[in-house]
Design an enzyme around this catalytic site. Structure first.
Site, PDB file in Angstrom:
ATOM      1  N   ASP A 175       6.109  -7.150   6.253  1.00  0.00           N
ATOM      2  CA  ASP A 175       6.767  -8.607   4.884  1.00  0.00           C
ATOM      3  C   ASP A 175       5.167  -9.527   4.519  1.00  0.00           C
ATOM      4  O   ASP A 175       5.795 -10.557   5.370  1.00  0.00           O
ATOM      5  CB  ASP A 175       8.221  -8.629   4.698  1.00  0.00           C
ATOM      6  CG  ASP A 175       8.579  -9.975   4.219  1.00  0.00           C
ATOM      7  OD1 ASP A 175       7.974  -9.544   2.832  1.00  0.00           O
ATOM      8  OD2 ASP A 175       9.682  -9.706   4.150  1.00  0.00           O
ATOM      9  N   ALA A 186       1.377  -1.528  -0.131  1.00  0.00           N
ATOM     10  CA  ALA A 186       0.436  -0.374  -0.354  1.00  0.00           C
ATOM     11  C   ALA A 186       0.665   0.804  -0.071  1.00  0.00           C
ATOM     12  O   ALA A 186       0.349   2.576  -0.392  1.00  0.00           O
ATOM     13  CB  ALA A 186      -1.212  -0.338   1.296  1.00  0.00           C
ATOM     14  N   SER A 208      -1.051  -9.968 -13.032  1.00  0.00           N
ATOM     15  CA  SER A 208      -0.292  -9.630 -13.814  1.00  0.00           C
ATOM     16  C   SER A 208      -0.798  -9.776 -15.727  1.00  0.00           C
ATOM     17  O   SER A 208      -0.403 -11.327 -16.003  1.00  0.00           O
ATOM     18  CB  SER A 208       0.876  -9.266 -14.020  1.00  0.00           C
ATOM     19  OG  SER A 208       1.473  -8.869 -15.705  1.00  0.00           O
ATOM     20  N   TYR A 238       8.488 -14.040 -12.741  1.00  0.00           N
ATOM     21  CA  TYR A 238       7.744 -13.064 -12.564  1.00  0.00           C
ATOM     22  C   TYR A 238       6.168 -13.428 -13.007  1.00  0.00           C
ATOM     23  O   TYR A 238       5.039 -13.601 -11.842  1.00  0.00           O
ATOM     24  CB  TYR A 238       8.088 -12.094 -12.891  1.00  0.00           C
ATOM     25  CG  TYR A 238       7.003 -10.463 -12.482  1.00  0.00           C
ATOM     26  CD1 TYR A 238       6.973  -9.975 -11.455  1.00  0.00           C
ATOM     27  CD2 TYR A 238       6.229 -10.038 -13.828  1.00  0.00           C
ATOM     28  CE1 TYR A 238       5.839  -8.907 -10.642  1.00  0.00           C
ATOM     29  CE2 TYR A 238       5.017  -9.321 -13.822  1.00  0.00           C
ATOM     30  CZ  TYR A 238       4.761  -8.549 -12.475  1.00  0.00           C
ATOM     31  OH  TYR A 238       3.820  -7.182 -11.922  1.00  0.00           O
ATOM     32  N   ALA A 239       6.529 -14.037 -14.450  1.00  0.00           N
ATOM     33  CA  ALA A 239       5.631 -14.723 -15.058  1.00  0.00           C
ATOM     34  C   ALA A 239       5.002 -16.187 -14.649  1.00  0.00           C
ATOM     35  O   ALA A 239       3.797 -16.200 -14.079  1.00  0.00           O
ATOM     36  CB  ALA A 239       5.531 -14.640 -16.678  1.00  0.00           C
ATOM     37  N   GLY A 251       2.284   3.184  -5.925  1.00  0.00           N
ATOM     38  CA  GLY A 251       1.929   2.330  -7.007  1.00  0.00           C
ATOM     39  C   GLY A 251      -0.283   1.803  -7.060  1.00  0.00           C
ATOM     40  O   GLY A 251      -1.235   2.924  -6.492  1.00  0.00           O
ATOM     41  N   ASP A 276       2.525  -2.110   4.334  1.00  0.00           N
ATOM     42  CA  ASP A 276       4.011  -1.989   3.278  1.00  0.00           C
ATOM     43  C   ASP A 276       4.964  -2.443   3.819  1.00  0.00           C
ATOM     44  O   ASP A 276       5.240  -2.937   5.241  1.00  0.00           O
ATOM     45  CB  ASP A 276       3.840  -0.575   2.737  1.00  0.00           C
ATOM     46  CG  ASP A 276       4.687  -0.912   1.377  1.00  0.00           C
ATOM     47  OD1 ASP A 276       3.739  -1.535  -0.292  1.00  0.00           O
ATOM     48  OD2 ASP A 276       5.794  -0.960   1.657  1.00  0.00           O
ATOM     49  N   SER A 288       4.942 -16.751 -11.361  1.00  0.00           N
ATOM     50  CA  SER A 288       4.532 -16.196  -9.758  1.00  0.00           C
ATOM     51  C   SER A 288       2.704 -15.324 -10.030  1.00  0.00           C
ATOM     52  O   SER A 288       1.865 -16.143  -9.333  1.00  0.00           O
ATOM     53  CB  SER A 288       5.168 -15.037  -8.925  1.00  0.00           C
ATOM     54  OG  SER A 288       5.140 -14.006  -9.906  1.00  0.00           O
ATOM     55  N   LYS A 289       2.757 -15.170 -11.287  1.00  0.00           N
ATOM     56  CA  LYS A 289       1.565 -14.266 -11.413  1.00  0.00           C
ATOM     57  C   LYS A 289       0.509 -15.099 -12.270  1.00  0.00           C
ATOM     58  O   LYS A 289      -1.035 -15.007 -12.307  1.00  0.00           O
ATOM     59  CB  LYS A 289       1.686 -12.951 -13.032  1.00  0.00           C
ATOM     60  CG  LYS A 289       2.647 -11.651 -11.712  1.00  0.00           C
ATOM     61  CD  LYS A 289       2.062 -11.129 -10.652  1.00  0.00           C
ATOM     62  CE  LYS A 289       2.825  -9.659  -9.644  1.00  0.00           C
ATOM     63  NZ  LYS A 289       1.900  -9.402  -8.605  1.00  0.00           N
TER      64      LYS A 289
HETATM   65  P1  NAP Z   1       4.747  -0.300  -6.591  1.00  0.00           P
HETATM   66  O1  NAP Z   1       4.309   0.834  -6.721  1.00  0.00           O
HETATM   67  O2  NAP Z   1       6.310  -1.146  -6.898  1.00  0.00           O
HETATM   68  O3  NAP Z   1       4.304  -0.996  -5.483  1.00  0.00           O
HETATM   69  C1  NAP Z   1       4.551  -1.785  -4.499  1.00  0.00           C
HETATM   70  C2  NAP Z   1       4.663  -2.017  -2.897  1.00  0.00           C
HETATM   71  O4  NAP Z   1       4.789  -3.113  -2.391  1.00  0.00           O
HETATM   72  C3  NAP Z   1       6.342  -1.430  -3.419  1.00  0.00           C
HETATM   73  O5  NAP Z   1       5.366  -0.538  -1.583  1.00  0.00           O
HETATM   74  C4  NAP Z   1       6.846  -2.117  -2.492  1.00  0.00           C
HETATM   75  O6  NAP Z   1       7.869  -1.825  -1.902  1.00  0.00           O
HETATM   76  C5  NAP Z   1       5.924  -2.894  -1.453  1.00  0.00           C
HETATM   77  N1  NAP Z   1       6.250  -4.589  -1.453  1.00  0.00           N
HETATM   78  C6  NAP Z   1       7.324  -5.055  -1.850  1.00  0.00           C
HETATM   79  N2  NAP Z   1       7.578  -6.029  -1.430  1.00  0.00           N
HETATM   80  C7  NAP Z   1       6.829  -6.266   0.365  1.00  0.00           C
HETATM   81  C8  NAP Z   1       6.272  -7.235   0.336  1.00  0.00           C
HETATM   82  N3  NAP Z   1       7.509  -8.500   0.459  1.00  0.00           N
HETATM   83  N4  NAP Z   1       6.143  -7.544   1.606  1.00  0.00           N
HETATM   84  C9  NAP Z   1       5.220  -6.106   1.737  1.00  0.00           C
HETATM   85  N5  NAP Z   1       4.967  -4.912   0.915  1.00  0.00           N
HETATM   86  C10 NAP Z   1       6.192  -5.490  -0.258  1.00  0.00           C
HETATM   87  O7  NAP Z   1       4.027  -1.581  -8.049  1.00  0.00           O
HETATM   88  P2  NAP Z   1       2.822  -1.746  -8.596  1.00  0.00           P
HETATM   89  O8  NAP Z   1       3.098  -1.320 -10.098  1.00  0.00           O
HETATM   90  O9  NAP Z   1       1.619  -0.737  -7.733  1.00  0.00           O
HETATM   91  O10 NAP Z   1       2.902  -3.030  -8.236  1.00  0.00           O
HETATM   92  C11 NAP Z   1       1.681  -3.588  -7.602  1.00  0.00           C
HETATM   93  C12 NAP Z   1       1.233  -5.411  -8.154  1.00  0.00           C
HETATM   94  O11 NAP Z   1       0.524  -4.634  -9.426  1.00  0.00           O
HETATM   95  C13 NAP Z   1       2.196  -5.862  -7.546  1.00  0.00           C
HETATM   96  O12 NAP Z   1       1.547  -7.581  -7.400  1.00  0.00           O
HETATM   97  C14 NAP Z   1       2.433  -5.669  -9.518  1.00  0.00           C
HETATM   98  O13 NAP Z   1       3.440  -7.620  -9.704  1.00  0.00           O
HETATM   99  C15 NAP Z   1       1.605  -5.379  -9.847  1.00  0.00           C
HETATM  100  N6  NAP Z   1       1.316  -5.943 -11.347  1.00  0.00           N
HETATM  101  C16 NAP Z   1       1.854  -4.414 -11.980  1.00  0.00           C
HETATM  102  C17 NAP Z   1       1.612  -3.774 -13.133  1.00  0.00           C
HETATM  103  C18 NAP Z   1       2.011  -2.258 -13.659  1.00  0.00           C
HETATM  104  O14 NAP Z   1       2.854  -2.677 -14.578  1.00  0.00           O
HETATM  105  N7  NAP Z   1       2.718  -1.488 -12.692  1.00  0.00           N
HETATM  106  C19 NAP Z   1       1.761  -4.464 -14.616  1.00  0.00           C
HETATM  107  C20 NAP Z   1       1.082  -5.793 -14.031  1.00  0.00           C
HETATM  108  C21 NAP Z   1       1.005  -6.604 -12.027  1.00  0.00           C
HETATM  109  P3  NAP Z   1       8.954  -1.988  -1.977  1.00  0.00           P
HETATM  110  O15 NAP Z   1       9.316   0.162  -3.248  1.00  0.00           O
HETATM  111  O16 NAP Z   1       9.873  -1.566  -1.006  1.00  0.00           O
HETATM  112  O17 NAP Z   1       9.887  -2.938  -2.740  1.00  0.00           O
END
Ligand code: NAP
Length: 254
Positions: free
Chosen positions: A70, A16, A151, A164-165, A19, A39, A167-168
């Protein structure tokens, strides 16, 4: 009186601090939910609550909270459930699993460590949060909605993202299985497959690659985190009361 399509509900959002997770907190609170922003980066979760959540028009605007979590740490997830029950006297009825990471590399070069860390956060983390909080919902006979962020890469694959693929894709299969098990408790479980959304996670992708991807997006642009958050909020609400086990693309047509 708080109004909105999720008024009076308690929502837990992981990832949270940035993004899509941050945008989910914003839209869920706008629609009347009390939000727990979790987060691994506590300061960014606090920032989400302080500057990005709507102050509900009723009296519960002070009830939002930020926590360090975490998602890959099972005891931390269990502790969060306990502190949530202590604070709110009931489990959240909306769970959004948005925490996620990338560790991209070519298959032939990908380290076991980078494979493990991505699976551990994206897949196991989603499993731990879903299992722990769904159990609490069933024990208190509370209907609920779980939204797992997968994703589009989990459906079609992507160069440099075998970990990543995988996992998703796992998140989608896990979502569909959980939906089958939890339907009898009136807990709905759905997955969202975002395409290319403008958040910090894609900053690691070279601009040349992003431009190439955009040519394949009929709407011709990156998505906004809020465009995913609106669907998260719809799936959280009773407006989607007959939708479970679904995997919905939000990709601009990619
Ligand atoms: P983001 O801006 O990097 O946000 C992800 C957040 O999760 C960050 O604050 C991150 O902290 C936190 N996080 C990472 N590892 C964690 C853990 N072990 N426990 C708790 N929090 C953790 O990315 P986003 O784009 O919002 O992504 C959100 C979700 O959407 C993800 O699952 C991502 O794979 C998925 N997604 C995103 C896209 C895209 O294009 N943006 C597309 C498809 C899917 P840190 O910054 O410290 O790592």
């Amino acid at each position: 009186m708080v109004s909105g399509i999720v008024a009076g509900r308690l929502a837990l959002v992981t990832g949270a601090g940035s993004g899509i997770g941050r945008a989910a907190c914003q839209v869920l609170s706008r629609e009347g939910a009390t939000v727990i922003a979790a987060d691994r980066n506590y300061d960014s979760a606090v920032e989400t609550i302080k500057t990005h959540t709507a102050l509900a028009s009723g009296s519960n605007d002070g009830d939002h909270s930020a926590v360090e979590l975490d998602v890959s740490d099972s005891s931390a997830v269990r502790n969060l459930l306990q502190t949530t029950l202590d604070q709110y006297k009931a489990p959240p009825t909306i769970i959004v699993n948005s925490a996620g990471i990338t560790r991209d590399n070519w298959l032939l070069k990908l380290s076991e460590e980078d494979y493990d860390s991505v699976l551990s956060v994206n897949l196991k983390g989603t499993f731990l949060v879903m299992q722990t909080f769904a159990k609490a919902m069933t024990e208190t006979a509370t209907p609920g909605s779980i939204i797992n962020i997968s994703s589009i890469v989990g459906k079609y694959g992507n160069m440099g993202q075998t970990n990543y693929a995988g996992s998703k894709a796992g998140v989608v299969a896990m979502t569909q299985s959980a939906a089958k098990e939890l339907g009898r408790f009136n807990i709905r479980v759905n997955a969202i497959l975002p395409g290319f959304i403008d958040t910090p996670i894609i900053k690691t992708v070279p601009d040349k690659v992003v431009q190439g991807m955009l040519k394949l997006v009929p709407l011709g642009r990156l998505g906004l985190p809020s465009e995913v958050a609106e669907l998260i909020t719809f799936l959280s609400s009773n407006k989607s009361s007959f939708i479970t086990g679904a995997a919905i693309d939000v990709t601009g047509g990619f």
